[in-house]
Design a protein around this motif. Structure first.
Motif, PDB file in Angstrom:
ATOM      1  N   ALA A 558     -52.042  12.249  29.925  1.00 59.86           N
ATOM      2  CA  ALA A 558     -52.572  13.299  29.054  1.00 59.86           C
ATOM      3  C   ALA A 558     -51.524  14.339  28.686  1.00 59.86           C
ATOM      4  N   GLY A 559     -50.308  14.245  29.223  1.00 57.50           N
ATOM      5  CA  GLY A 559     -49.262  15.213  28.905  1.00 57.50           C
ATOM      6  C   GLY A 559     -49.489  16.565  29.536  1.00 57.50           C
ATOM      7  N   ILE A 560     -50.131  16.585  30.691  1.00 57.08           N
ATOM      8  CA  ILE A 560     -50.432  17.839  31.385  1.00 57.08           C
ATOM      9  C   ILE A 560     -49.422  18.020  32.519  1.00 57.08           C
ATOM     10  N   GLY A 561     -48.587  19.040  32.404  1.00 54.37           N
ATOM     11  CA  GLY A 561     -47.617  19.323  33.451  1.00 54.37           C
ATOM     12  C   GLY A 561     -48.247  20.112  34.584  1.00 54.37           C
ATOM     13  N   VAL A 562     -47.906  19.761  35.809  1.00 52.01           N
ATOM     14  CA  VAL A 562     -48.477  20.425  36.985  1.00 52.01           C
ATOM     15  C   VAL A 562     -47.336  21.031  37.813  1.00 52.01           C
ATOM     16  N   THR A 563     -47.319  22.353  37.945  1.00 51.68           N
ATOM     17  CA  THR A 563     -46.397  23.034  38.854  1.00 51.68           C
ATOM     18  C   THR A 563     -47.122  23.243  40.175  1.00 51.68           C
ATOM     19  N   THR A 564     -46.562  22.684  41.247  1.00 45.37           N
ATOM     20  CA  THR A 564     -47.187  22.822  42.564  1.00 45.37           C
ATOM     21  C   THR A 564     -46.362  23.796  43.394  1.00 45.37           C
ATOM     22  N   ILE A 565     -47.035  24.698  44.070  1.00 46.03           N
ATOM     23  CA  ILE A 565     -46.366  25.714  44.899  1.00 46.03           C
ATOM     24  C   ILE A 565     -46.907  25.590  46.319  1.00 46.03           C
ATOM     25  N   ARG A 566     -46.028  25.183  47.227  1.00 46.77           N
ATOM     26  CA  ARG A 566     -46.381  25.004  48.648  1.00 46.77           C
ATOM     27  C   ARG A 566     -46.048  26.289  49.376  1.00 46.77           C
ATOM     28  N   ILE A 567     -47.078  26.943  49.962  1.00 48.59           N
ATOM     29  CA  ILE A 567     -46.899  28.215  50.667  1.00 48.59           C
ATOM     30  C   ILE A 567     -46.835  27.939  52.166  1.00 48.59           C
ATOM     31  N   GLY A 568     -45.858  28.530  52.818  1.00 49.53           N
ATOM     32  CA  GLY A 568     -45.740  28.362  54.274  1.00 49.53           C
ATOM     33  C   GLY A 568     -44.489  27.607  54.646  1.00 49.53           C
ATOM     34  N   ASP A 569     -44.136  27.691  55.969  1.00 48.80           N
ATOM     35  CA  ASP A 569     -42.870  27.105  56.400  1.00 48.80           C
ATOM     36  C   ASP A 569     -43.019  25.715  56.972  1.00 48.80           C
ATOM     37  N   ASP A 570     -44.267  25.164  57.082  1.00 48.55           N
ATOM     38  CA  ASP A 570     -44.390  23.800  57.577  1.00 48.55           C
ATOM     39  C   ASP A 570     -44.213  22.830  56.420  1.00 48.55           C
ATOM     40  N   LEU A 571     -44.198  21.524  56.729  1.00 49.41           N
ATOM     41  CA  LEU A 571     -43.874  20.505  55.728  1.00 49.41           C
ATOM     42  C   LEU A 571     -45.043  19.574  55.422  1.00 49.41           C
ATOM     43  N   VAL A 572     -46.265  20.002  55.769  1.00 50.50           N
ATOM     44  CA  VAL A 572     -47.435  19.143  55.536  1.00 50.50           C
ATOM     45  C   VAL A 572     -47.632  18.934  54.035  1.00 50.50           C
ATOM     46  N   ASN A 573     -47.730  17.669  53.587  1.00 49.90           N
ATOM     47  CA  ASN A 573     -48.015  17.270  52.197  1.00 49.90           C
ATOM     48  C   ASN A 573     -46.969  17.748  51.197  1.00 49.90           C
ATOM     49  N   VAL A 574     -45.774  18.130  51.665  1.00 49.36           N
ATOM     50  CA  VAL A 574     -44.728  18.529  50.721  1.00 49.36           C
ATOM     51  C   VAL A 574     -44.373  17.369  49.802  1.00 49.36           C
ATOM     52  N   GLU A 575     -44.312  16.164  50.373  1.00 49.66           N
ATOM     53  CA  GLU A 575     -43.949  14.994  49.571  1.00 49.66           C
ATOM     54  C   GLU A 575     -44.991  14.732  48.480  1.00 49.66           C
ATOM     55  N   LEU A 576     -46.293  14.870  48.807  1.00 49.35           N
ATOM     56  CA  LEU A 576     -47.359  14.638  47.809  1.00 49.35           C
ATOM     57  C   LEU A 576     -47.250  15.647  46.674  1.00 49.35           C
ATOM     58  N   LEU A 577     -47.078  16.911  47.019  1.00 51.17           N
ATOM     59  CA  LEU A 577     -47.004  17.933  45.981  1.00 51.17           C
ATOM     60  C   LEU A 577     -45.775  17.737  45.110  1.00 51.17           C
ATOM     61  N   HIS A 578     -44.677  17.350  45.722  1.00 52.44           N
ATOM     62  CA  HIS A 578     -43.457  17.119  44.947  1.00 52.44           C
ATOM     63  C   HIS A 578     -43.675  15.952  43.985  1.00 52.44           C
ATOM     64  N   ARG A 579     -44.351  14.891  44.436  1.00 59.85           N
ATOM     65  CA  ARG A 579     -44.595  13.735  43.567  1.00 59.85           C
ATOM     66  C   ARG A 579     -45.505  14.106  42.403  1.00 59.85           C
ATOM     67  N   ILE A 580     -46.510  14.936  42.619  1.00 66.03           N
ATOM     68  CA  ILE A 580     -47.403  15.364  41.534  1.00 66.03           C
ATOM     69  C   ILE A 580     -46.612  16.061  40.438  1.00 66.03           C
ATOM     70  N   SER A 581     -45.722  16.987  40.830  1.00 66.08           N
ATOM     71  CA  SER A 581     -44.931  17.721  39.844  1.00 66.08           C
ATOM     72  C   SER A 581     -43.937  16.814  39.131  1.00 66.08           C
ATOM     73  N   ALA A 582     -43.288  15.957  39.895  1.00 68.99           N
ATOM     74  CA  ALA A 582     -42.263  15.094  39.292  1.00 68.99           C
ATOM     75  C   ALA A 582     -42.887  14.136  38.279  1.00 68.99           C
ATOM     76  N   ARG A 583     -44.024  13.546  38.606  1.00 63.50           N
ATOM     77  CA  ARG A 583     -44.648  12.560  37.721  1.00 63.50           C
ATOM     78  C   ARG A 583     -45.219  13.195  36.460  1.00 63.50           C
ATOM     79  N   THR A 584     -45.606  14.475  36.499  1.00 65.07           N
ATOM     80  CA  THR A 584     -46.263  15.108  35.340  1.00 65.07           C
ATOM     81  C   THR A 584     -45.329  15.994  34.542  1.00 65.07           C
TER      82      THR A 584
END
Length: 869
Positions: A558-584
């Motif tokens: 759909a051409g919808i860009g998603v900026t994901t912002i991970r708050i906090g110093d742990d690394l839970v789901n960082v890879e998922l959020l990064h993939r969402i932004s990169a793919r869109t």
């Protein structure tokens, strides 16, 4: 002069008085007590009574007892005008005879009574003469029509000049021929008031087909609506509707009638040229008049409409117009029409990317007149060069277009609006402090230092920097999603967002899938070209990362860009959020110091907005409430460019390009004079290139060209054959905006004389069967042209018009009475009422009194001899 009869005395008892020729002889009645002397018992008493009665009659006869009747000074002529058509019925005609008999009986000596009956034509049943009972109501011609005007004209011709005049009109008022209102002036001139009587309506329920509405003329292959008005259902009735085309059933369905008047509509289409007869019939049980359940209409189907395309040969518009059912002729701009006859035969003219200097000097004026005076259709398409052409702006055609010609100089770039969805994590973990905890201590909850506090501040900062023309929506989520505000322009929901976002409190688990899916759906529906999502979360989620793959793919498509912002110093789901932004095509940020969060979001949003200054495709906004666009899927295809223009006052704006300052018109339509005009500030060869692959492209252009096209052009004639009283008539209706001048017709070797019977309607006798006629007419230049029209295959005697509306037309009847000085539904006494004058007539009773005395005397003798004492 005829003597006064008892019928007149019974009708006018107030006019009679008693008169005695020898009053003194009344003293002989003093002898009556003598008859009762010696009366004993029933026999002698009864005999005395009879003898006294006989004596009284004898004395009255000797004294010259008689009636003296005061008669009107002026004689009167009354003519009954009786409707004997089929709609009145036998019961109505019998009622009319009864009423006229009473009127005739109530006339005075010297008065005259005449009678005219009418149906399709009038008939002189009785010239004015001394009144006699009405024994029959003959008719001269078919009862299948009603011509009230002809009946009144015939009656008015019978009125003598030396008597008072009155007409008694008996009719149901359903006039199928003539115009009775034209006859009323003659009635007023002759001082002949019309007293109007309507036969009592039948008490039996009756359902009838009141009308069948279709276009008289349609182009070949074009659908149209057949509208059927069924009336008379006072309660729920089950029926069956049958529609036949040239005798062949094309539509049959059960219907339920519940109202006094109900419209039934169904689409119709003919795939062969010629005139076609549509017959409509309603079948139901227990109907008073089944003969009025059928009506017909004739539809003439012409050739496919013609379109003239002026412009580039590479344009896909030719095939798109042809796909809408048109015959398309393409010409170069230099070959554009110079004279009106070169264009008047087209239903639609289309100009695309044509400069003023490329067409002949006469063309703009010819096109403007073609639309305004002849009802032509015009579509004008072009990009910046066309709508920026000063030559067009100064031409007569400029006034006909709903869009203006404007200079297309480079304008300061102003960014287009942004469609933004902000997703805020409000889970329980977002309520903890965003700052590192002391060694060995537990994380603490502090509303002033929580991650949610800074997330809300960041969202508000983004909203504050956006303009009212930007569209923004906000969704909060924990283990479920909670819409804060839907995607709307900030001018509508800015205050709501500023009020509700600070109220967010933490609770529950974390699952941003539903919130992200809701954002995708809302952004997909937005017409704005740039769509963006900001996802604020501390990263933990209740779903597996793989569950998000279909959603990520849909966002990217759909051409919808998603900026994901991970708050906090742990690394839970960082890879998922990064993939969402990169793919869109969005950006990923891992924020450990939440104090940077507002500045980070502002910077990201500015990056997105700066991208709007790059040449990107624009999606137009559509007015889906307009019938031309209703039901089409959104969003519309993207534009690769457009011309700057302005909408004229009164034009309907269908498509517009969103802009920060104000929307820029893309498609506008309006009525200009007798015709219709549409203007598109883009061309199909360049700016609308992507529209060819749009799923609704064919529907869009078909609607637009059919809306703009001229309904009729010179040479469009609707023809039908009519059967009346065993004869066949050809009726021709000219449908062009300009009258055709003298019109003639030929069928084989037969020349048909066509006479005008109404505005642009001509009629003449024709020998049937005939398959077609050739019509000759003159165009706007005086040139004789011809057109061939097929005739209906069926020319049957139509159902009687008499039963179309089986109820008295009281409004017409009341008008007839009021405009002539008469009365609606008068009594017999009101019809014949006049001033009584000094003229008197007497009625001698000698014979009747003598006869009565003889009868009583004989009864007296019989009583004395036969009854026992």
């Amino acid at each position: 002069m005829s003597p006064v009869g008892f019928s007149y005395l019974l009708s006018h008892p107030e006019s009679a008085s008693v008169d005695l020729e020898i009053p003194l002889l009344v003293l002989l009645l003093l002898a009556i007590p003598l008859f009762f002397l010696g009366a004993r018992g029933r026999r002698t008493t009864l005999a005395a009574v009879l003898r006294a009665g006989a004596w009284s009659c004898l004395v009255a006869a000797l004294a010259g007892l008689r009636f003296a009747v005061a008669l009107p000074e002026q004689r009167m002529t009354i003519v009954g005008v009786v409707d004997v058509s089929e709609s009145v019925g036998e019961a109505g005609r019998a009622w009319a005879r009864s009423v006229l008999d009473r009127v005739a009986a109530a006339l005075a000596p010297g008065d005259e009574f005449g009678l005219v009956t009418f149906a399709a034509d009038p008939f002189l049943a009785r010239v004015p003469s001394p009144p006699e009972p009405v024994r029959s109501l003959p008719v001269a011609s078919s009862r299948g029509a009603t011509n009230i005007a002809a009946g009144l004209d015939a009656a008015l011709a019978l009125l003598p000049p030396d008597t008072a005049h009155r007409l008694v009109l008996v009719t149901d008022g359903y006039e199928t021929r003539g115009n009775v209102l034209r006859a009323l002036a003659r009635a007023r001139e002759l001082e002949a008031p019309v007293y109007v009587l309507s036969p009592p309506p039948s008490s039996e329920p009756d359902v009838f087909v009141e009308s069948v509405e279709t276009p008289a003329f349609v182009p070949l292959g074009f659908p149209f609506e057949t509208r059927i008005l069924v009336s008379g259902a006072s309660s729920r009735r089950e029926a069956r509707l049958v529609v036949r085309s040239d005798g062949v059933p094309i539509h049959e369905a059960p219907i339920v009638l519940e109202k006094e008047k109900e419209w039934w509509v169904f689409p119709t289409r003919f795939d062969s040229a010629g005139s076609h007869t549509l017959e409509v019939e309603v079948h139901l049980d227990e109907d008073a008049l089944p003969s009025n359940n059928r009506r017909s209409a004739v539809v003439t189907v012409g050739e496919r409409p013609r379109a003239l395309l002026v412009g580039e040969s590479s344009s896909p518009l030719r095939s798109w117009i042809a796909g809408a059912g048109f015959q398309v002729r393409s010409v170069r701009p230099a070959e554009a029409p110079r004279r009106l006859p070169e264009v008047s035969g087209y239903h639609l003219v289309v100009f695309e990317n044509v400069s003023r200097g490329a067409v002949p000097p006469e063309t703009p004026g010819v096109l403007e007149r073609y639309v305004r005076e002849f009802g032509g259709g015009l579509l004008f398409l072009g990009g910046k060069k066309t709508f920026g052409d000063e030559g067009w702006k100064e031409s007569p055609l400029a006034s006909a277009l709903p869009l203006t010609f404007e200079p297309q100089a480079n304008r300061p770039k102003a960014r287009l609006p942004l469609a933004l969805m902000v997703l805020v994590d409000r889970s329980n973990s977002m309520g903890y402090s965003a700052f590192p905890k002391p060694s060995g201590s537990f994380a603490r909850r502090d509303p002033a230092e929580s991650k949610l506090h800074y997330a809300k501040a960041a969202a508000l900062a983004v909203i504050a920097q956006l303009k009212d023309t930007d569209h923004v929506g906000v969704i909060a989520f924990d283990s479920q999603s909670f819409p804060i505000a839907p995607l709307e322009p900030l001018r509508k929901n800015r205050g709501r967002l500023e009020e509700l976002i600070p109220r967010l409190v933490e609770a529950g688990g974390t699952d941003f899938y539903d919130a992200l899916e809701s954002a995708r759906v809302q952004l997909s529906r937005s017409p704005l070209p740039k769509k963006h999502v900001i996802l604020l979360t501390d990263g933990d989620t209740n779903r597996n990362a793989a569950d998000h793959e279909p959603l990520i793919a849909a966002l990217a498509e759909a051409g919808i860009g998603v900026t994901t912002i991970r708050i906090g110093d742990d690394l839970v789901n960082v890879e998922l959020l990064h993939r969402i932004s990169a793919r869109t095509g969005g950006r990923f940020y891992h924020v450990r110091d939440v104090r940077r969060l507002p500045r980070l979001l502002l910077a990201d949003t500015r990056t997105v907005l700066r991208g709007r200054e790059e040449p990107l495709a624009v999606r137009p906004e559509a007015d889906l409430s307009h019938p031309l666009l209703a039901g089409l899927p959104v969003p519309f295809p993207a534009l690769e460019g457009y011309a700057f223009t302005r909408r004229r006052t009164g034009a309907d704006l269908l498509l517009r390009v969103p802009s920060e300052e104000r929307p820029i018109p893309l498609l506008a339509v309006w009525q200009y004079g007798l015709g219709r005009v549409g203007a598109v500030a883009a061309s199909t060869a360049s700016e609308l290139r992507e529209w060819g692959s749009w799923e609704a492209n064919a529907r869009f252009w078909s609607r637009l060209v059919r809306w703009a096209m001229a309904l009729h052009v010179p040479g469009d004639f609707a023809v039908e054959t009519l059967r009346r009283e065993g004869k066949t008539y050809l009726r021709v209706r000219s449908l062009a905006p300009v009258a055709p001048g003298p019109l003639t017709a030929r069928s084989g070797s037969e020349e048909i004389l066509l006479a005008p019977v109404d505005l642009r309607v001509y009629e003449g006798r024709i020998e049937f069967p005939a398959e077609a006629v050739v019509l000759h007419y003159r165009d706007e230049t005086g040139t004789v042209r011809e057109v061939r029209r097929e005739l209906p295959r069926i020319a049957a005697e139509p159902a009687s018009e008499e039963f179309v509306v089986p109820r008295p037309n009281l409004e017409l009847l009341r008008r007839i009475a009021e405009e002539t000085g008469g009365k609606l539904d008068p009594t017999v006494r009101e019809i014949v009422a006049r001033e009584r004058g000094t003229r008197r007539e007497t009625v001698d009773l000698d014979f009747w009194l003598g006869a009565c005395a003889l009868v009583l005397f004989l009864a007296d003798v019989g009583v004395r001899r036969l009854l026992p004492g």
